[in-house]
Design a protein around this motif. Structure first.
Motif, PDB file in Angstrom:
ATOM      1  N   GLN A 135       0.835  -1.200   0.000  1.00  0.00           N
ATOM      2  CA  GLN A 135       0.000   0.000   0.000  1.00  0.00           C
ATOM      3  C   GLN A 135       0.873   1.255   0.000  1.00  0.00           C
ATOM      4  O   GLN A 135       1.921   1.296   0.647  1.00  0.00           O
ATOM      5  CB  GLN A 135      -0.931   0.003   1.224  1.00  0.00           C
ATOM      6  N   THR A 170      -8.719   3.752   5.903  1.00  0.00           N
ATOM      7  CA  THR A 170      -8.457   3.603   4.469  1.00  0.00           C
ATOM      8  C   THR A 170      -7.663   2.333   4.193  1.00  0.00           C
ATOM      9  O   THR A 170      -7.949   1.596   3.240  1.00  0.00           O
ATOM     10  CB  THR A 170      -7.687   4.825   3.944  1.00  0.00           C
ATOM     11  N   LEU A 171      -6.666   2.045   5.031  1.00  0.00           N
ATOM     12  CA  LEU A 171      -5.869   0.841   4.842  1.00  0.00           C
ATOM     13  C   LEU A 171      -6.719  -0.415   4.990  1.00  0.00           C
ATOM     14  O   LEU A 171      -6.572  -1.379   4.230  1.00  0.00           O
ATOM     15  CB  LEU A 171      -4.716   0.815   5.839  1.00  0.00           C
ATOM     16  N   THR A 173      -9.885  -0.707   4.364  1.00  0.00           N
ATOM     17  CA  THR A 173     -10.718  -0.805   3.163  1.00  0.00           C
ATOM     18  C   THR A 173      -9.921  -1.377   2.001  1.00  0.00           C
ATOM     19  O   THR A 173     -10.410  -2.232   1.247  1.00  0.00           O
ATOM     20  CB  THR A 173     -11.272   0.580   2.785  1.00  0.00           C
ATOM     21  N   GLN A 174      -8.680  -0.919   1.847  1.00  0.00           N
ATOM     22  CA  GLN A 174      -7.827  -1.435   0.773  1.00  0.00           C
ATOM     23  C   GLN A 174      -7.508  -2.911   0.985  1.00  0.00           C
ATOM     24  O   GLN A 174      -7.475  -3.689   0.022  1.00  0.00           O
ATOM     25  CB  GLN A 174      -6.541  -0.605   0.705  1.00  0.00           C
ATOM     26  N   GLN A 177     -10.320  -5.198  -0.048  1.00  0.00           N
ATOM     27  CA  GLN A 177     -10.438  -5.383  -1.495  1.00  0.00           C
ATOM     28  C   GLN A 177      -9.404  -6.369  -2.031  1.00  0.00           C
ATOM     29  O   GLN A 177      -9.585  -6.919  -3.112  1.00  0.00           O
ATOM     30  CB  GLN A 177     -10.274  -4.028  -2.197  1.00  0.00           C
TER      31      GLN A 177
END
Length: 331
Positions: A135, A170-171, A173-174, A177
């Motif tokens: 990331q 945010t991490l 969520t990534q 995915q």
């Protein structure tokens, strides 16, 4: 010089010594056996693996410990009969994954005990850490198994690269995915740097204890339905309180607990919910409103915003499919 060896093999059973022409890519090799020592790279059946193929490192010869004081079961597990020694010697299972290089040197890869089990799935912590390092802005990543009141869960710690700013939400969520849901850390903490011990390695015991990921700005549930739901969640998740806007999955919930939650909700409220409803409405407030509208009949339910409900369902379905796809692989 690069020396390798666990205490059980008296510190230095293998050694690598560089010369002027040595080329090292990544980490230096851990060498070859020293003196009257033996080193074997074996598979799960104690059979040697070919050059270049990873296997567990077994050490033998002079210098092995006799065992662990007062721990007969652990001694029997780690110190095994040497199938290559007709005199009846023993080998020590190091738990280290290595492979033989073309030049006859041993190359260290990783620890085998970084594999854990969560919700019945075996997980390589290194795989989760590798995805985190991919990331943007992540300099370091470490994933541990945390034994909480609701059961074992993954906790991730990340440190930002110079000049970068990381957001835990945010991490997560990534990661959702990129990985199936059982591999997504339940808690993710951003640290300026990792605590180090005297040997320069990460001191895992000094890492901060993960906090329950509640929603900022606690708002008490109001109404019989919301209060009952909050009590059920607190019971299942072993937390002191659950707010109106807290997300079941952010608090440590998982698919197994959803099944238990569905049974308790049906026993206490008899709302006639489908299990999928618990995924579609993951907060106390959203689920309470859905139950209340469902109980008032079709006319009241029609007042709900149909477009928003459809969008929520589509987003949840897409997330579930994305997370489920990698579970077909064998870990």
């Amino acid at each position: 010089m690069n020396a390798y060896g666990p205490t059980e093999a008296v510190i230095t059973p293998t050694l690598w010594s560089a010369d002027a022409e040595a080329i090292v890519q990544g980490y230096a090799p851990i060498g070859r056996p020293v003196g009257r020592r033996t080193a074997h790279v074996l598979d799960a059946d104690l059979q040697p693996v070919p050059q270049g193929v990873p296997g567990e490192l077994y050490l033998g010869g002079d210098g092995l410990a006799r065992g662990y004081l007062g721990r007969a079961a652990l001694t029997a597990e780690r110190f095994v009969a040497d199938p290559f020694d007709e005199a009846g010697g023993r080998l020590y299972r190091t738990g280290d994954l290595v492979r033989w290089r073309a030049d006859g040197q041993l190359e260290y890869l990783e620890r085998l005990d970084h594999q854990v089990k969560v919700r019945g799935f075996r997980i390589e912590l290194g795989e989760v850490e590798a995805r985190l390092r991919e990331q943007p802005g992540v300099r370091e990543a470490l994933v541990c198994l945390h034994e909480g009141a609701a059961g074992p869960s993954l906790v991730a710690y990340v440190a930002p690269a110079a000049g970068a700013s990381l957001d835990a939400t945010t991490l997560k969520t990534q990661m959702a995915q990129a990985l199936p849901d059982y591999m997504v850390p339940s808690a993710l903490m951003v640290l300026d740097s990792f605590p180090l011990g005297a040997n320069g390695k990460v001191d895992r015991r000094a890492l901060p204890v993960p906090a329950v990921a509640g929603t900022p700005g606690y708002e008490a549930p109001h109404g019989d339905v919301a209060q009952t739901l909050a009590a059920i969640w607190a019971e299942l998740l072993k937390v002191a309180q659950v707010g109106l806007h807290d997300n079941f999955f952010d608090l440590g919930g998982n698919s197994l607990l959803v099944i238990r939650m569905h049974r308790l909700v049906e026993d206490r409220l008899q709302p006639g919910l489908a299990v999928v409803d618990l995924f579609k409405y993951p907060t106390v407030g959203a689920l309470a409103r859905h139950i209340e509208q469902k109980g008032r009949g079709p006319a009241a339910a029609a007042t709900d915003d149909a477009a928003q409900a459809k969008q929520r369902a589509q987003q949840q379905r897409a997330a579930l499919l994305q997370r489920r796809r990698p579970t077909e692989r064998t870990l």
